[in-house]
Enzyme design. Structure first.
Site, PDB file in Angstrom:
ATOM      1  N   ARG A   1      67.736   5.831  55.423  1.00  0.00           N
ATOM      2  CA  ARG A   1      66.601   6.747  55.534  1.00  0.00           C
ATOM      3  C   ARG A   1      66.779   7.611  56.780  1.00  0.00           C
ATOM      4  O   ARG A   1      66.517   8.811  56.759  1.00  0.00           O
ATOM      5  CB  ARG A   1      65.289   5.971  55.658  1.00  0.00           C
ATOM      6  CG  ARG A   1      64.934   5.187  54.427  1.00  0.00           C
ATOM      7  CD  ARG A   1      63.607   4.502  54.626  1.00  0.00           C
ATOM      8  NE  ARG A   1      62.503   5.453  54.640  1.00  0.00           N
ATOM      9  CZ  ARG A   1      61.342   5.234  55.268  1.00  0.00           C
ATOM     10  NH1 ARG A   1      61.158   4.116  55.946  1.00  0.00           N
ATOM     11  NH2 ARG A   1      60.387   6.128  55.233  1.00  0.00           N
TER      12      ARG A   1
ATOM     13  N   ASN B   1      73.810 -18.570  63.436  1.00  0.00           N
ATOM     14  CA  ASN B   1      74.131 -19.809  64.144  1.00  0.00           C
ATOM     15  C   ASN B   1      75.329 -20.506  63.489  1.00  0.00           C
ATOM     16  O   ASN B   1      75.714 -20.176  62.362  1.00  0.00           O
ATOM     17  CB  ASN B   1      72.901 -20.713  64.313  1.00  0.00           C
ATOM     18  CG  ASN B   1      72.435 -21.341  63.022  1.00  0.00           C
ATOM     19  OD1 ASN B   1      73.241 -21.857  62.244  1.00  0.00           O
ATOM     20  ND2 ASN B   1      71.132 -21.307  62.785  1.00  0.00           N
TER      21      ASN B   1
ATOM     22  N   ARG C   1      82.064 -18.380  51.091  1.00  0.00           N
ATOM     23  CA  ARG C   1      82.665 -17.037  50.981  1.00  0.00           C
ATOM     24  C   ARG C   1      84.154 -17.009  51.295  1.00  0.00           C
ATOM     25  O   ARG C   1      84.804 -15.986  51.062  1.00  0.00           O
ATOM     26  CB  ARG C   1      81.912 -16.056  51.882  1.00  0.00           C
ATOM     27  CG  ARG C   1      80.410 -16.000  51.654  1.00  0.00           C
ATOM     28  CD  ARG C   1      80.047 -15.518  50.263  1.00  0.00           C
ATOM     29  NE  ARG C   1      78.594 -15.336  50.125  1.00  0.00           N
ATOM     30  CZ  ARG C   1      77.993 -14.848  49.047  1.00  0.00           C
ATOM     31  NH1 ARG C   1      78.712 -14.491  47.987  1.00  0.00           N
ATOM     32  NH2 ARG C   1      76.686 -14.722  48.995  1.00  0.00           N
TER      33      ARG C   1
HETATM   34  C1  LIG Z   1      80.795 -17.336  44.174  1.00  0.00           C
HETATM   35  C2  LIG Z   1      79.366 -16.859  44.240  1.00  0.00           C
HETATM   36  C3  LIG Z   1      78.809 -16.231  43.143  1.00  0.00           C
HETATM   37  C4  LIG Z   1      77.465 -15.803  43.185  1.00  0.00           C
HETATM   38  N1  LIG Z   1      76.938 -15.169  42.091  1.00  0.00           N
HETATM   39  C5  LIG Z   1      75.634 -14.779  42.102  1.00  0.00           C
HETATM   40  C6  LIG Z   1      75.038 -14.132  40.969  1.00  0.00           C
HETATM   41  O1  LIG Z   1      75.682 -13.928  39.949  1.00  0.00           O
HETATM   42  N2  LIG Z   1      73.735 -13.739  41.050  1.00  0.00           N
HETATM   43  C7  LIG Z   1      72.966 -13.968  42.165  1.00  0.00           C
HETATM   44  O2  LIG Z   1      71.790 -13.615  42.192  1.00  0.00           O
HETATM   45  N3  LIG Z   1      73.523 -14.552  43.265  1.00  0.00           N
HETATM   46  C8  LIG Z   1      74.808 -14.965  43.258  1.00  0.00           C
HETATM   47  N4  LIG Z   1      75.358 -15.546  44.373  1.00  0.00           N
HETATM   48  C9  LIG Z   1      74.532 -15.679  45.580  1.00  0.00           C
HETATM   49  C10 LIG Z   1      73.889 -17.070  45.657  1.00  0.00           C
HETATM   50  O3  LIG Z   1      73.049 -17.316  44.547  1.00  0.00           O
HETATM   51  C11 LIG Z   1      73.066 -17.211  46.956  1.00  0.00           C
HETATM   52  O4  LIG Z   1      72.067 -16.218  46.976  1.00  0.00           O
HETATM   53  C12 LIG Z   1      73.933 -17.060  48.185  1.00  0.00           C
HETATM   54  O5  LIG Z   1      75.020 -17.957  48.122  1.00  0.00           O
HETATM   55  C13 LIG Z   1      73.120 -17.373  49.428  1.00  0.00           C
HETATM   56  O6  LIG Z   1      72.308 -18.519  49.194  1.00  0.00           O
HETATM   57  P1  LIG Z   1      72.297 -19.795  50.093  1.00  0.00           P
HETATM   58  O7  LIG Z   1      71.416 -20.785  49.411  1.00  0.00           O
HETATM   59  O8  LIG Z   1      73.685 -20.185  50.389  1.00  0.00           O
HETATM   60  O9  LIG Z   1      71.500 -19.174  51.328  1.00  0.00           O
HETATM   61  P2  LIG Z   1      71.633 -19.524  52.846  1.00  0.00           P
HETATM   62  O10 LIG Z   1      70.502 -18.864  53.524  1.00  0.00           O
HETATM   63  O11 LIG Z   1      73.000 -19.197  53.351  1.00  0.00           O
HETATM   64  O12 LIG Z   1      71.414 -21.089  52.810  1.00  0.00           O
HETATM   65  C14 LIG Z   1      71.662 -21.901  53.922  1.00  0.00           C
HETATM   66  C15 LIG Z   1      71.302 -23.303  53.554  1.00  0.00           C
HETATM   67  O13 LIG Z   1      69.896 -23.443  53.437  1.00  0.00           O
HETATM   68  C16 LIG Z   1      69.560 -23.912  52.127  1.00  0.00           C
HETATM   69  N5  LIG Z   1      68.367 -23.183  51.711  1.00  0.00           N
HETATM   70  C17 LIG Z   1      68.161 -21.862  51.801  1.00  0.00           C
HETATM   71  N6  LIG Z   1      66.944 -21.543  51.342  1.00  0.00           N
HETATM   72  C18 LIG Z   1      66.387 -22.685  50.927  1.00  0.00           C
HETATM   73  C19 LIG Z   1      65.142 -23.004  50.339  1.00  0.00           C
HETATM   74  N7  LIG Z   1      64.241 -22.068  50.067  1.00  0.00           N
HETATM   75  N8  LIG Z   1      64.878 -24.282  50.051  1.00  0.00           N
HETATM   76  C20 LIG Z   1      65.766 -25.246  50.315  1.00  0.00           C
HETATM   77  N9  LIG Z   1      66.995 -25.021  50.881  1.00  0.00           N
HETATM   78  C21 LIG Z   1      67.289 -23.747  51.178  1.00  0.00           C
HETATM   79  C22 LIG Z   1      70.753 -23.576  51.258  1.00  0.00           C
HETATM   80  O14 LIG Z   1      70.867 -24.427  50.132  1.00  0.00           O
HETATM   81  C23 LIG Z   1      71.886 -23.779  52.212  1.00  0.00           C
HETATM   82  O15 LIG Z   1      72.228 -25.133  52.324  1.00  0.00           O
HETATM   83  C24 LIG Z   1      76.679 -16.001  44.357  1.00  0.00           C
HETATM   84  C25 LIG Z   1      77.259 -16.639  45.464  1.00  0.00           C
HETATM   85  C26 LIG Z   1      78.583 -17.057  45.422  1.00  0.00           C
HETATM   86  C27 LIG Z   1      79.170 -17.738  46.633  1.00  0.00           C
END
Ligand SMILES: Cc1cc2nc3c(=O)[nH]c(=O)nc-3n(C[C@H](O)[C@H](O)[C@H](O)COP(=O)(O)OP(=O)(O)OC[C@H]3O[C@@H](n4cnc5c(N)ncnc54)[C@H](O)[C@@H]3O)c2cc1C
Length: 273
Positions: A99, A167, A178
């Site tokens: 923006r 962190n 990743r």
């Molecule tokens: C190979 C790959 C393919 C993917 N494909 C898709 C796709 O097709 N479509 C799509 O939408 N996304 C996709 N994603 C993204 C994925 O769904 C997640 O959004 C992304 O990995 C980040 O989420 P996280 O839980 O790791 O979050 P982070 O914030 O990195 O999580 C950190 C930690 O906290 C935990 N956590 C976070 N939030 C909560 C909560 N509310 N309650 C309990 N525990 C929590 C997590 O489980 C994790 O242990 C993909 C990711 C990867 C690696």
């Protein structure tokens, strides 16, 4: 503009911070006493490194949240940035605004995946389309359409910049996912560069940034077996199902029990805990 990652800063004395956090959990001493010992040099850097390395082998991960890194990232695509900002715990982003920032180049410095260059004629097609998009975008700005609306024509390939604070616990989690071969190439490249920066500054911590199958992380692959078979790391890291097969065979008595020398090694390792 190539993808660039800079480690802007990190928590001061990160190993001491981890030592202090873990030690506080396991000692009757107060944090003031623990830190008095650290600051007086009564705990050698070697002792701190060893203590932290032992704790990093355990599942006690919350102290890792007390060490923070700041990164500058530039030249990544909006396709990447959308994936990155899905990480929501223990990470904070500031991203270049579409923006307030108006792109002024003759041809925006779009990110182009290498796969386009490998197919004859497609790199030129890509370039032609990006030039056309830039032309329409600039025409829109010139005719008074505000930047926040002109940007609607910009594609996933548009470059963007970040400052990130994350962190160590979350950075490990991001690397788990990743650096995995199943992640998309651009975000894998970004996290590999973040790992390189951390490894240069704090090798003791950088070594833990691995894909989740790494020997300092899970140590095995928990992705679908078909993907594991295609992954280059599958040649050196086991799949979860293989480990379970060995375990079941061992329990069923089909695998020879460990000999005495092995048992001694296992016992010694247990005693160190
Ligand atoms: C190979 C790959 C393919 C993917 N494909 C898709 C796709 O097709 N479509 C799509 O939408 N996304 C996709 N994603 C993204 C994925 O769904 C997640 O959004 C992304 O990995 C980040 O989420 P996280 O839980 O790791 O979050 P982070 O914030 O990195 O999580 C950190 C930690 O906290 C935990 N956590 C976070 N939030 C909560 C909560 N509310 N309650 C309990 N525990 C929590 C997590 O489980 C994790 O242990 C993909 C990711 C990867 C690696």
């Amino acid at each position: 503009m190539p993808l660039e990652v800079t480690l802007i800063d990190h928590a001061r004395d990160p190993l001491q911070k981890l030592y202090g956090a873990y030690r506080t959990c396991y000692t009757p001493k107060t944090p003031a006493e623990v830190w008095g010992e650290i600051r007086a040099g009564r705990i050698t850097p070697e002792a701190i490194r060893e203590f932290v390395a032992e704790r990093l082998k355990t599942g006690h991960a919350s102290p890792l949240e007390q060490v923070v890194f700041w990164f500058g990232v530039s030249g990544v695509s909006r396709a990447l940035s959308h994936q990155l900002v899905r990480h929501r715990i223990g990470i904070s982003f500031e991203q270049q605004s579409q923006r307030y920032v108006k792109y002024k180049e003759e041809r925006l410095d779009y990110v182009m995946p290498r796969s386009w260059a490998k197919v004859p004629g497609m790199a030129a097609e890509y370039d032609r389309l990006m030039r056309e998009i830039t032309r329409v975008y600039e025409d829109a700005l010139a005719k008074g359409i505000p930047a926040e609306d002109a940007r609607f024509v910009l594609p996933n390939a548009t470059p963007t910049n970040f400052q990130i604070m994350v962190n160590f616990a979350e950075l490990l989690h991001i690397a788990d996912l990743r650096l995995c071969w199943r992640a998309q190439w651009e975000i894998r490249h970004l996290v590999a560069l973040m790992r390189r920066e951390v490894a240069k500054a704090i090798p003791e911590l950088g070594a833990y940034l691995q894909p989740k199958c790494g020997d300092r992380r899970l140590g095995y692959c928990d992705e679908p077996r078909k993907d594991w078979e295609r992954c280059p790391l599958g040649k050196v890291r086991p799949h979860k199902e293989q480990l379970l097969e060995v375990f079941r065979a061992h329990r069923g008595g089909d695998v020879a029990p460990l000999d005495e020398a092995h048992l001694r090694v296992v016992e010694d390792a247990g005693n160190e805990e």
